[in-house]
Design a protein around this motif. Structure first.
Motif, PDB file in Angstrom:
ATOM      1  N   VAL A 286      -1.186   5.778  13.574  1.00 37.52           N
ATOM      2  CA  VAL A 286      -0.432   5.867  12.317  1.00 37.52           C
ATOM      3  C   VAL A 286      -0.429   4.532  11.573  1.00 37.52           C
ATOM      4  O   VAL A 286       0.285   4.368  10.596  1.00 37.52           O
ATOM      5  CB  VAL A 286       1.032   6.342  12.538  1.00 37.52           C
ATOM      6  CG1 VAL A 286       1.063   7.796  12.962  1.00 37.52           C
ATOM      7  CG2 VAL A 286       1.761   5.463  13.550  1.00 37.52           C
ATOM      8  N   SER A 287      -1.228   3.567  12.068  1.00 37.28           N
ATOM      9  CA  SER A 287      -1.325   2.313  11.335  1.00 37.28           C
ATOM     10  C   SER A 287      -2.419   2.462  10.267  1.00 37.28           C
ATOM     11  O   SER A 287      -2.926   3.558  10.051  1.00 37.28           O
ATOM     12  CB  SER A 287      -1.626   1.159  12.293  1.00 37.28           C
ATOM     13  OG  SER A 287      -1.525  -0.070  11.602  1.00 37.28           O
ATOM     14  N   CYS A 288      -2.756   1.385   9.603  1.00 34.51           N
ATOM     15  CA  CYS A 288      -3.837   1.407   8.604  1.00 34.51           C
ATOM     16  C   CYS A 288      -4.330  -0.033   8.476  1.00 34.51           C
ATOM     17  O   CYS A 288      -3.670  -0.953   8.959  1.00 34.51           O
ATOM     18  CB  CYS A 288      -3.316   1.954   7.272  1.00 34.51           C
ATOM     19  SG  CYS A 288      -2.006   0.961   6.544  1.00 34.51           S
ATOM     20  N   PRO A 289      -5.481  -0.261   7.856  1.00 36.88           N
ATOM     21  CA  PRO A 289      -6.026  -1.628   7.791  1.00 36.88           C
ATOM     22  C   PRO A 289      -5.029  -2.620   7.190  1.00 36.88           C
ATOM     23  O   PRO A 289      -4.957  -3.771   7.631  1.00 36.88           O
ATOM     24  CB  PRO A 289      -7.260  -1.469   6.902  1.00 36.88           C
ATOM     25  CG  PRO A 289      -7.662  -0.036   7.057  1.00 36.88           C
ATOM     26  CD  PRO A 289      -6.391   0.737   7.276  1.00 36.88           C
TER      27      PRO A 289
ATOM     28  N   GLY B  71       4.643   4.674   9.057  1.00 34.69           N
ATOM     29  CA  GLY B  71       3.283   4.144   9.105  1.00 34.69           C
ATOM     30  C   GLY B  71       2.424   4.576   7.932  1.00 34.69           C
ATOM     31  O   GLY B  71       2.943   5.028   6.911  1.00 34.69           O
ATOM     32  N   PHE B  72       1.101   4.407   8.046  1.00 40.75           N
ATOM     33  CA  PHE B  72       0.118   4.728   6.992  1.00 40.75           C
ATOM     34  C   PHE B  72       0.340   3.891   5.735  1.00 40.75           C
ATOM     35  O   PHE B  72      -0.015   4.327   4.625  1.00 40.75           O
ATOM     36  CB  PHE B  72       0.196   6.212   6.587  1.00 40.75           C
ATOM     37  CG  PHE B  72       0.025   7.168   7.725  1.00 40.75           C
ATOM     38  CD1 PHE B  72      -1.228   7.380   8.278  1.00 40.75           C
ATOM     39  CD2 PHE B  72       1.113   7.840   8.244  1.00 40.75           C
ATOM     40  CE1 PHE B  72      -1.389   8.273   9.322  1.00 40.75           C
ATOM     41  CE2 PHE B  72       0.957   8.734   9.297  1.00 40.75           C
ATOM     42  CZ  PHE B  72      -0.295   8.954   9.835  1.00 40.75           C
ATOM     43  N   GLY B  73       0.933   2.716   5.880  1.00 43.60           N
ATOM     44  CA  GLY B  73       1.313   1.907   4.717  1.00 43.60           C
ATOM     45  C   GLY B  73       2.754   1.519   4.928  1.00 43.60           C
ATOM     46  O   GLY B  73       3.298   1.697   6.017  1.00 43.60           O
ATOM     47  N   GLY B  74       3.374   0.967   3.878  1.00 43.53           N
ATOM     48  CA  GLY B  74       4.761   0.544   4.041  1.00 43.53           C
ATOM     49  C   GLY B  74       4.821  -0.862   4.606  1.00 43.53           C
ATOM     50  O   GLY B  74       3.994  -1.705   4.261  1.00 43.53           O
TER      51      GLY B  74
ATOM     52  N   LYS C  88       0.893  -1.163   0.000  1.00 39.00           N
ATOM     53  CA  LYS C  88       0.000   0.000   0.000  1.00 39.00           C
ATOM     54  C   LYS C  88       0.923   1.202   0.000  1.00 39.00           C
ATOM     55  O   LYS C  88       1.717   1.381   0.923  1.00 39.00           O
ATOM     56  CB  LYS C  88      -0.854  -0.018   1.255  1.00 39.00           C
ATOM     57  CG  LYS C  88      -1.347   1.373   1.638  1.00 39.00           C
ATOM     58  CD  LYS C  88      -2.801   1.387   1.999  1.00 39.00           C
ATOM     59  CE  LYS C  88      -3.411   2.774   1.999  1.00 39.00           C
ATOM     60  NZ  LYS C  88      -3.092   3.578   3.152  1.00 39.00           N
ATOM     61  N   LYS C  89       0.828   1.983  -1.041  1.00 37.62           N
ATOM     62  CA  LYS C  89       1.695   3.161  -1.109  1.00 37.62           C
ATOM     63  C   LYS C  89       1.231   4.149  -0.055  1.00 37.62           C
ATOM     64  O   LYS C  89       0.031   4.338   0.151  1.00 37.62           O
ATOM     65  CB  LYS C  89       1.653   3.790  -2.505  1.00 37.62           C
ATOM     66  CG  LYS C  89       2.340   2.907  -3.531  1.00 37.62           C
ATOM     67  CD  LYS C  89       3.840   2.740  -3.229  1.00 37.62           C
ATOM     68  CE  LYS C  89       4.441   1.562  -3.988  1.00 37.62           C
ATOM     69  NZ  LYS C  89       5.538   0.889  -3.357  1.00 37.62           N
TER      70      LYS C  89
ATOM     71  N   ALA D 194       3.230  -4.996  21.581  1.00 37.41           N
ATOM     72  CA  ALA D 194       2.651  -3.877  22.336  1.00 37.41           C
ATOM     73  C   ALA D 194       2.927  -2.553  21.617  1.00 37.41           C
ATOM     74  O   ALA D 194       2.092  -1.643  21.606  1.00 37.41           O
ATOM     75  CB  ALA D 194       3.223  -3.852  23.747  1.00 37.41           C
ATOM     76  N   SER D 195       4.098  -2.456  20.992  1.00 40.49           N
ATOM     77  CA  SER D 195       4.434  -1.252  20.228  1.00 40.49           C
ATOM     78  C   SER D 195       3.416  -1.050  19.107  1.00 40.49           C
ATOM     79  O   SER D 195       2.916   0.054  18.883  1.00 40.49           O
ATOM     80  CB  SER D 195       5.849  -1.397  19.653  1.00 40.49           C
ATOM     81  OG  SER D 195       6.091  -0.427  18.660  1.00 40.49           O
ATOM     82  N   HIS D 196       3.088  -2.141  18.413  1.00 41.87           N
ATOM     83  CA  HIS D 196       2.120  -1.998  17.323  1.00 41.87           C
ATOM     84  C   HIS D 196       0.764  -1.515  17.838  1.00 41.87           C
ATOM     85  O   HIS D 196       0.144  -0.624  17.246  1.00 41.87           O
ATOM     86  CB  HIS D 196       1.952  -3.306  16.545  1.00 41.87           C
ATOM     87  CG  HIS D 196       1.053  -3.114  15.354  1.00 41.87           C
ATOM     88  ND1 HIS D 196       1.493  -2.560  14.175  1.00 41.87           N
ATOM     89  CD2 HIS D 196      -0.286  -3.317  15.193  1.00 41.87           C
ATOM     90  CE1 HIS D 196       0.466  -2.449  13.326  1.00 41.87           C
ATOM     91  NE2 HIS D 196      -0.616  -2.906  13.928  1.00 41.87           N
ATOM     92  N   GLU D 197       0.310  -2.107  18.939  1.00 41.68           N
ATOM     93  CA  GLU D 197      -1.014  -1.707  19.464  1.00 41.68           C
ATOM     94  C   GLU D 197      -1.019  -0.225  19.806  1.00 41.68           C
ATOM     95  O   GLU D 197      -1.978   0.492  19.550  1.00 41.68           O
ATOM     96  CB  GLU D 197      -1.386  -2.519  20.718  1.00 41.68           C
ATOM     97  CG  GLU D 197      -1.390  -4.040  20.534  1.00 41.68           C
ATOM     98  CD  GLU D 197      -1.999  -4.515  19.232  1.00 41.68           C
ATOM     99  OE1 GLU D 197      -3.092  -4.040  18.876  1.00 41.68           O
ATOM    100  OE2 GLU D 197      -1.375  -5.346  18.545  1.00 41.68           O
ATOM    101  N   SER D 198       0.083   0.234  20.381  1.00 45.42           N
ATOM    102  CA  SER D 198       0.170   1.626  20.789  1.00 45.42           C
ATOM    103  C   SER D 198       0.203   2.555  19.550  1.00 45.42           C
ATOM    104  O   SER D 198      -0.428   3.620  19.533  1.00 45.42           O
ATOM    105  CB  SER D 198       1.433   1.788  21.635  1.00 45.42           C
ATOM    106  OG  SER D 198       1.647   3.117  21.991  1.00 45.42           O
ATOM    107  N   LEU D 199       0.909   2.140  18.514  1.00 46.20           N
ATOM    108  CA  LEU D 199       0.967   2.938  17.282  1.00 46.20           C
ATOM    109  C   LEU D 199      -0.397   2.980  16.596  1.00 46.20           C
ATOM    110  O   LEU D 199      -0.779   3.980  15.987  1.00 46.20           O
ATOM    111  CB  LEU D 199       2.009   2.344  16.322  1.00 46.20           C
ATOM    112  CG  LEU D 199       3.452   2.599  16.751  1.00 46.20           C
ATOM    113  CD1 LEU D 199       4.396   1.578  16.136  1.00 46.20           C
ATOM    114  CD2 LEU D 199       3.889   4.016  16.366  1.00 46.20           C
ATOM    115  N   LYS D 200      -1.120   1.876  16.756  1.00 46.48           N
ATOM    116  CA  LYS D 200      -2.434   1.781  16.121  1.00 46.48           C
ATOM    117  C   LYS D 200      -3.470   2.588  16.907  1.00 46.48           C
ATOM    118  O   LYS D 200      -4.171   3.420  16.339  1.00 46.48           O
ATOM    119  CB  LYS D 200      -2.809   0.293  16.098  1.00 46.48           C
ATOM    120  CG  LYS D 200      -4.196  -0.047  15.693  1.00 46.48           C
ATOM    121  CD  LYS D 200      -4.295  -1.565  15.534  1.00 46.48           C
ATOM    122  CE  LYS D 200      -5.705  -2.008  15.284  1.00 46.48           C
ATOM    123  NZ  LYS D 200      -6.339  -2.555  16.495  1.00 46.48           N
TER     124      LYS D 200
END
Ligand code: GLA
Length: 394
Positions: free
Chosen positions: A319-322, A346-349, A221-222, A308-314
Motif C-alpha cells: 500500500v506504499s508508493c514511490p 497509504g497510496f500517497g498521503g 501526491k493525492k 519495519a512497519s514501513h517495509e512490511s506495508l511496502k
C-alpha cells in the motif's frame, strides 16, 4: 509550517456565523485529525493501533433551528449547502460534497433513533484534505458533536466514534475501520492511545515531552484509487481468515492468528493473500512491542519498529508508493531520525517520523530538497504534538 492560532480561527468562524445568521453562535465544537504512529491496516482485522490526535482540527459553530433544515457554510471553500434532515440525500455536485459528512451524521442520528434537530452552522478546518490525516473523521466527529449539542443528546464517546464510523461506511461508502473516529473522539493531550479495536478499550501512553518531535511530511501526491484498493485489502484479509479457519477453527479475525500459525499454515493461502496476512500478524506484534519500548523509554527500538512497519506495508501489504518510499528514505538519511514510515491508508498521503529534537532543524532543511530531487515534488512538513480529542469549546 505554523498553525493559525485557534482563537483567531474561532473568531473567524464566529464572525462568519454572525454575518450569515445575525447572532453569535451559542455552540462551538472541534474534532482533531490524527497521525498513526504504528499499527497500520490492523483495525479492520480487530487488532491494535497506536495513533495520536494532532493539533489540527475541524471547528463548527452552530445554533439549533426550529425546522429540520441544516444551513451550513464551509469557510474553507466559501460554499454553502442547505439540506433537510427528513429527506437526506448525498450531495453529488462537487462544490457541495464537503457537506456529505454533515449529511452522513444527520442520517446516522436518525438510524440510531436519536433524531437530530436542524441547525445553522459554519465549518472551518485546518486538517489537510486528502493527505491521510483523517480530515474526514474530524469532520464527521465534529458534525456529530454539533448535532448532539443542538439536539440536547448525550452520547458516550465510544458510541460517537462508532456512529461516525457507521456514517462513513454506510452513507459515504468507504468500508473503514474504527481507528480514525476513535482517536478523534478520545485522543488525549500529550499521549498516543493503544487501542484494542476488538474490545474498543484503550490505554493512553505518554509521549516524550522533550527530546523528540513527531514530524509529519506530506508527499503531496493525492491518493488515487485508495477507496477501491482499501476495500480489496479488506477482502483479502477476510479471505485469509476463511481459509485459515479450516485449520484454526476458533479464529475470528487475523488478530487471532500468530506468527507460528502462519508459518505452519501460510502455504495454504494464495501467495498475495499470505503476504497480506503476514503484514497484519507481524504489525500487531510490532505495535504491542513498540508500546512496551516506549514505556521503557527505548525510543531507538520504537523507531526500528516504525521502520519495519514501513517495509512490511511496502513489500507485503503493498500500500506504499514511490513518493512515500522516497520521503521515508529522505527522512531516514538524516542523522537523529529514529524511524520513519507511511501513516494512514497509504497510496500517497503522509509519512510520520520520530526525530531527535537536536536533528529537527537539519530535517527541515534537508528532507524537502532530497524529496524534491527524487520525485520532483514539494513536501509539506508539520511538526505536531499530541492533542486533546473532540470537545465542545467554552
Ligand atoms: C484509514 C482507515 C482506518 C485504517 C487506516 C489504515 O485511515 O480509515 O480505519 O484502516 O486507513 O490503518
Amino acid at each position: 509550517m505554523g498553525i493559525p492560532d485557534a482563537s483567531q480561527r474561532r473568531q473567524d468562524l464566529e464572525n462568519k456565523f454572525r454575518e450569515l445568521f445575525g447572532a453569535l453562535p451559542p455552540i462551538v465544537v472541534r474534532a482533531p485529525g490524527r497521525v498513526n504512529l504504528i499499527g497500520e491496516h490492523t483495525d479492520y482485522n480487530e487488532g491494535f493501533v497506536f495513533p495520536a490526535a494532532i493539533d489540527r482540527d475541524v471547528m463548527i459553530a452552530c445554533a439549533p433551528r426550529e425546522d429540520p433544515q441544516v444551513r451550513a457554510f464551509a469557510l474553507n471553500f466559501n460554499q454553502s449547502s442547505t439540506f433537510r434532515l427528513d429527506n437526506l440525500q448525498p450531495a453529488t455536485e462537487g462544490r457541495e460534497r464537503w457537506s456529505n459528512y454533515l449529511r452522513a451524521m444527520g442520517w446516522v442520528f436518525a438510524q440510531e433513533g436519536l433524531p437530530a434537530r436542524g441547525m445553522n452552522c459554519v465549518v472551518l478546518g485546518n486538517v489537510p484534505v486528502g493527505a491521510g490525516l483523517s480530515s474526514s473523521a474530524a469532520m464527521l466527529v465534529a458534525g456529530g458533536l454539533a448535532f448532539a449539542a443542538v439536539s440536547g443528546a448525550q452520547i458516550e464517546p465510544v458510541k460517537l466514534a462508532l456512529m461516525a464510523q457507521r456514517a462513513e461506511r454506510e452513507f459515504v461508502g468507504v468500508n473503514v475501520g474504527i481507528m480514525d473516529q476513535f482517536i478523534s473522539v478520545l485522543g488525549q493531550k500529550g499521549h498516543a492511545l493503544l487501542i484494542d479495536t476488538r474490545s474498543l478499550t484503550y490505554e493512553a501512553v505518554p509521549l516524550p515531552q522533550t527530546g523528540v518531535s513527531i514530524v509529519i511530511a506530506d508527499t503531496n501526491k493525492k491518493r488515487g484509487l485508495v477507496d477501491s484498493d482499501y476495500n480489496t485489502r479488506r477482502a483479502e484479509c477476510e479471505q485469509a481468515v476463511e481459509i485459515l479457519k479450516r485449520f484454526l477453527p476458533s479464529i475470528q479475525a487475523l488478530r487471532d492468528v500468530s506468527e507460528a500459525d502462519l508459518q505452519r499454515y501460510g502455504s495454504e493461502l494464495p501467495e498475495e493473500v499470505r503476504r497480506r496476512a503476514r503484514h497484519v500478524v507481524t504489525e500487531d506484534a510490532r505495535t504491542l512491542a513498540s508500546v512496551e519500548a516506549l514505556k521503557a523509554g527505548d525510543i531507538v527500538r520504537f523507531g526500528q519498529l516504525m521502520n519495519a512497519s514501513h517495509e512490511s506495508l511496502k513489500d507485503d501489504y503493498q500500500v506504499s508508493c514511490p513518493e512515500l518510499d522516497a520521503l521515508v528514505d529522505a527522512a531516514r538519511s538524516v542523522e537523529g531520525v529514529y524511524g520513519s514510515r507511511m501513516t494512514g491508508a497509504g497510496f500517497g498521503g503522509c509519512t510520520v517520523s520520530l526525530v531527535a529534537a537536536s536533528a529537527l532543524e537539519t530535517f527541515q532543511r534537508e528532507v524537502p530538497p532530497r524529496y524534491k530531487q527524487a520525485m520532483g515534488l514539494n513536501t509539506t512538513l508539520y511538526v505536531t504534538t499530541a492533542s486533546q480529542g473532540a470537545q465542545r469549546l467554552q
